[in-house]
Design a protein around this motif. Sequence first.
Motif, mmCIF file in Angstrom:
data_model
loop_
_atom_site.group_PDB
_atom_site.id
_atom_site.type_symbol
_atom_site.label_atom_id
_atom_site.label_comp_id
_atom_site.label_asym_id
_atom_site.label_seq_id
_atom_site.Cartn_x
_atom_site.Cartn_y
_atom_site.Cartn_z
ATOM 1 N N ASN A 140 0.761 -1.531 0.110
ATOM 2 C CA ASN A 140 0.092 0.256 -0.089
ATOM 3 C C ASN A 140 0.731 0.942 -0.004
ATOM 4 O O ASN A 140 0.335 2.332 0.269
ATOM 5 C CB ASN A 140 -0.470 0.094 0.824
ATOM 6 N N CYS B 3 2.831 2.733 2.121
ATOM 7 C CA CYS B 3 2.945 2.981 3.349
ATOM 8 C C CYS B 3 4.399 3.273 4.215
ATOM 9 O O CYS B 3 4.634 4.488 4.950
ATOM 10 C CB CYS B 3 1.603 2.948 3.926
ATOM 11 N N ARG B 4 5.312 2.953 3.768
ATOM 12 C CA ARG B 4 6.725 3.029 3.982
ATOM 13 C C ARG B 4 7.160 2.717 5.336
ATOM 14 O O ARG B 4 7.817 3.153 6.148
ATOM 15 C CB ARG B 4 7.124 4.553 3.518
ATOM 16 N N ALA B 5 5.775 2.025 6.230
ATOM 17 C CA ALA B 5 7.019 2.005 7.299
ATOM 18 C C ALA B 5 7.339 1.101 7.664
ATOM 19 O O ALA B 5 8.228 1.222 8.199
ATOM 20 C CB ALA B 5 5.087 1.347 7.896
ATOM 21 N N ALA C 198 10.435 3.169 7.382
ATOM 22 C CA ALA C 198 10.822 3.809 9.010
ATOM 23 C C ALA C 198 11.030 2.997 9.710
ATOM 24 O O ALA C 198 11.911 3.362 11.006
ATOM 25 C CB ALA C 198 9.289 4.647 9.240
ATOM 26 N N ILE C 199 10.457 1.995 10.701
ATOM 27 C CA ILE C 199 10.659 0.844 11.730
ATOM 28 C C ILE C 199 12.234 0.519 11.236
ATOM 29 O O ILE C 199 13.427 0.178 12.203
ATOM 30 C CB ILE C 199 9.685 -0.090 11.864
ATOM 31 N N ALA D 159 14.777 2.996 12.234
ATOM 32 C CA ALA D 159 14.860 2.865 13.833
ATOM 33 C C ALA D 159 15.707 1.903 14.414
ATOM 34 O O ALA D 159 16.365 1.813 15.441
ATOM 35 C CB ALA D 159 13.220 2.967 14.320
ATOM 36 N N TYR E 209 15.863 2.903 17.826
ATOM 37 C CA TYR E 209 15.062 3.449 18.264
ATOM 38 C C TYR E 209 14.599 5.273 18.358
ATOM 39 O O TYR E 209 13.716 5.390 17.977
ATOM 40 C CB TYR E 209 14.118 2.522 18.750
ATOM 41 N N LYS F 290 11.986 -6.953 11.343
ATOM 42 C CA LYS F 290 10.837 -5.185 11.983
ATOM 43 C C LYS F 290 10.266 -4.986 10.765
ATOM 44 O O LYS F 290 8.955 -4.921 11.159
ATOM 45 C CB LYS F 290 11.416 -4.163 12.695
ATOM 46 N N GLU G 131 7.661 -7.185 10.955
ATOM 47 C CA GLU G 131 6.209 -7.492 11.403
ATOM 48 C C GLU G 131 5.405 -5.754 11.626
ATOM 49 O O GLU G 131 4.364 -6.015 11.564
ATOM 50 C CB GLU G 131 7.300 -7.446 12.974
ATOM 51 N N TRP G 132 5.964 -4.743 10.894
ATOM 52 C CA TRP G 132 5.702 -3.959 10.494
ATOM 53 C C TRP G 132 4.735 -3.352 9.818
ATOM 54 O O TRP G 132 3.674 -2.513 8.974
ATOM 55 C CB TRP G 132 6.549 -2.535 10.681
ATOM 56 N N ILE H 103 1.263 -5.038 8.165
ATOM 57 C CA ILE H 103 0.830 -5.723 8.488
ATOM 58 C C ILE H 103 -0.281 -5.590 7.432
ATOM 59 O O ILE H 103 -1.506 -6.970 7.885
ATOM 60 C CB ILE H 103 -0.723 -4.628 9.965
ATOM 61 N N ASN H 104 -0.224 -5.587 6.633
ATOM 62 C CA ASN H 104 -1.121 -5.349 5.867
ATOM 63 C C ASN H 104 -0.279 -7.162 4.056
ATOM 64 O O ASN H 104 -0.963 -7.567 3.592
ATOM 65 C CB ASN H 104 -1.192 -4.496 3.641
ATOM 66 N N LEU I 235 7.946 7.436 14.470
ATOM 67 C CA LEU I 235 8.107 6.004 14.181
ATOM 68 C C LEU I 235 6.122 5.774 14.541
ATOM 69 O O LEU I 235 5.218 4.377 14.483
ATOM 70 C CB LEU I 235 8.305 5.281 15.114
ATOM 71 N N LEU J 280 -0.135 0.194 16.724
ATOM 72 C CA LEU J 280 0.076 -0.672 15.635
ATOM 73 C C LEU J 280 -0.328 -1.682 16.208
ATOM 74 O O LEU J 280 -1.825 -2.725 15.401
ATOM 75 C CB LEU J 280 1.601 -0.696 15.462
ATOM 76 N N LEU K 95 -5.195 -0.191 -3.735
ATOM 77 C CA LEU K 95 -5.162 0.931 -2.705
ATOM 78 C C LEU K 95 -4.334 1.713 -2.132
ATOM 79 O O LEU K 95 -3.744 0.301 -1.730
ATOM 80 C CB LEU K 95 -6.603 0.023 -0.981
ATOM 81 N N CYS L 184 -1.185 6.886 3.689
ATOM 82 C CA CYS L 184 -0.107 7.387 3.738
ATOM 83 C C CYS L 184 1.368 7.338 4.615
ATOM 84 O O CYS L 184 1.126 5.944 5.001
ATOM 85 C CB CYS L 184 -0.700 8.797 4.696
ATOM 86 N N ASN M 288 3.636 5.462 7.015
ATOM 87 C CA ASN M 288 3.635 5.270 7.820
ATOM 88 C C ASN M 288 1.954 5.002 7.862
ATOM 89 O O ASN M 288 1.990 5.255 9.428
ATOM 90 C CB ASN M 288 4.646 5.766 9.271
#
Lengths: 177, 660
Positions: free
Chosen positions: A16, A18-20, A23-24, A27, A34, A121, A124-125, A127-128, B71, B225, B296, B299, B301
């Motif tokens: 999706n 989001c680039r989480a 980020a994680i 960190a 972190y 990580k 884990e982050w 979630i999709n 984060l 999360l 779909l 944004c 993170n």
Amino acid sequence: MKKVKKLIKIDVDKCNGCRACEAICSAFHAEPKYSSSNPDRSRIRVVHDPLRDIFVPVYAGEYTDSECNGKNVYTVDGKTYDECDFCRASCPSRKLFRDPDSNLPLKCDMCEDEPPLKEPKCVEWCINDALIYEEVEEEVEEEEPTRPLEIEVGLEALVKQHGVKVVMDTLSRLGKS
Amino acid sequence: MRYAETGVNLEIDLSRGSIEREGTDPRLTALHLGGLGTNTKMLWDRVPSEVEPFSPENLLIFSAGLLAGTLAPGANRMIVSTFSPQTLLSAYSVMGGFWAPELKHAGYDKVVIRGKSPKLVYLWINNDKVEIRDASHLRGKGALETAEIIRREVKDKEAQVLAIGLAGENKVHYASIEHGRSSASRGGIGGIMGDKGIKAIAVRGTKDINVARPAEFNELCNDILKYIQFRNDNPIKNVPPILAGLGSPQEMKLHDEAWHTSSFAWGNARIRRSDYWTKEIEAKWKVVQDNKVERLISCYNCPMKCGAVVEHEKLGRYLMKCYSKLTYTMAADSDLAFGLNIAGLGQEYGVDGYTTPQVLAFGVELYEAGILTDQDLPGFPATTEERFFYLLEKIVRREGIGDVLANGVYWAARQIGRGAEAYDHNTIKKHEQIPIKLGIMNPIYYLMWATGEKINITQIEGQIPQAPFATKEDKEEFVRDWIQVPNDKFKDFVLNWEPRTLPHYPSIEATCEIVDWQEMMHYIDDSVGTCAGLSSFPIKPPYHIHNFPRIISAATGMDLDEEGLKKIARRNRNLLRCLNIRRGMKKADEKPPEDHWKRRFPELESKLLDEYYKFKGWNNEGVPTKETLHELGLDYVAEEFELKGILKEEERVPETQGVR
């Protein structure tokens, strides 16, 4: 002998954008852990071009000191990708997987930690479930011999570019993480 | 070291072409957090009330929220503050996407724009290097197209770009600022950007964003999360699908639009069609949506998928936000295929997806009523859909009647005259509201509509159910894990709620408390930059008043508890109100439109307003009292209000207060 191979399976259809993961990852690898985030230090990046519906998470692989000849273009489902969009190399042809300050290559270490994490990580982050962690046991002939010559060539190139001190400092930093 | 924030603003004077870096005072963070809070303080200090919105002295402030780029999941908001050409009051709009985190990584919390550029320019912020560049070749280009061109020009695919389209360049009063799947749309701030002669801002940053207590902060973010995952796995029961999940909401993911199509009004906010949504319509729309939506998207993170990559016959693709999906559809009495088509065009031209459809429907109504004629609308097509496209093209170019309609319904009605004013029936404080026309006055919504400084209810409503639950068991189940309420008293609102008790339920006292709570959460979000879709907007969100203080404290190092955070939210809320009062906002303006509800209760409404003012510590005119301002450390506001006669001398705290 048997060896466990760690993999991140990537489902680009589920990304999706989001680039989480970026980020994680940044960190987790920050020092202290972190204490900061910065996608440019991440060992996973989402190659993205929203108006072309291109979203490809790629995690950092080997460093290469020169770019390859492969500038092929792939069309998948009507969308055009550069060969580089799927490439995991830290390569001089692009900024991906290079530390923004030192320009040194970054490589995914599957979030090695003590005690070991259940999964990296980024997985884990996500979630999709665009990223799925997998351990595959595979038969290998023997422990691959190290190739000192290649490392030497790489190090020499780095010393040339940055000087001995930066390389030594970085090696010692990498050794700690 | 500064944590979570960078402690540096970029000050750009376009008249002089100067660029300065300015260190910020950490005490301001302690008082106002960031984002909307510090933006408001800056507007109060630096823009005198007589400054016209289209004046070089007006400021246009782009601010990352305090937590943006950390984060904290969904902390990606950019808050744009300025004065609105439409309402003439303060305007702020909140934009998601990737721009605010990138700005922080470049080393800045805010970009503060003043003056006017003699020619069209764009800004290129690349870490420490900041340039004002010529944009004459971008004149008239679409907002997304502009971003593409600039990314090529600066040779960085990772550059994040926000831009205005033709509407902003032509100072349309509801022009938006567009950034991929996100935008800052409300209040005409895109018109202010156009007036300043700035087509776009591109930003790229590769610096760290630091946090004060890393391990603790990481744990708290993990909890957020996990709660999101829990809520995704456990939608709220006994509410419509659109209200059951998190997000802002995930419009493009869902097919069931029964709630919006039956609750919101169609046309120029005219008709409710409670029988519109049928199995056939659902099947038809599902085909359209599944064909058009390619992916779909989210944004920075955030795992929620509130936006979409949408195929468009003319543009190739565009990026849909949460709710433009239905605004054009319903305003034109049309269907989803039309809505998705014109929304893409609206995004390239850079117009607000809420106001624009209403202005277009208003134009069509005036033509049908004979107030606008073929002379005003040469070659006006026959179908509503074609008329919408016709009017949109005129408006973004300010051509013919478009020049009038570009000012929004309120101003256009008065410019046109000939009875057009009667068709302006859905504005508050000169601003178009969401098209809701309901049966019976609802006290909570009455207060939100009347008093919200955002002048836009979608941004201040929140996490309460929209209808009573059917059984005692349902109610009890709902409140069992309702951890987000400030205290257990709020659960009574759901537990004691019976059908058909409006307008006398909840009590005036409970109404005040609920509205205050909803509003407080939005003021926190808009200062720290968390998305309302994970916080103040949906039912049972991951962020709430109990975990926010710890999260903000671990990120910034500020010493903060619940009471402290509530006080900051109150300070920001009161200062923003005072900013509007200083510009002339009056009690008489705090009025939802006459026909908002069929059944009105003037006595009750007036009592509600008076009691709410008292509850908030405002005087009978809705002005924060000297005591309130003093308690919040806003004595400088009280002093100015006394000088200007906005607060009267007799309202001063007696000198003898100390012996009480």
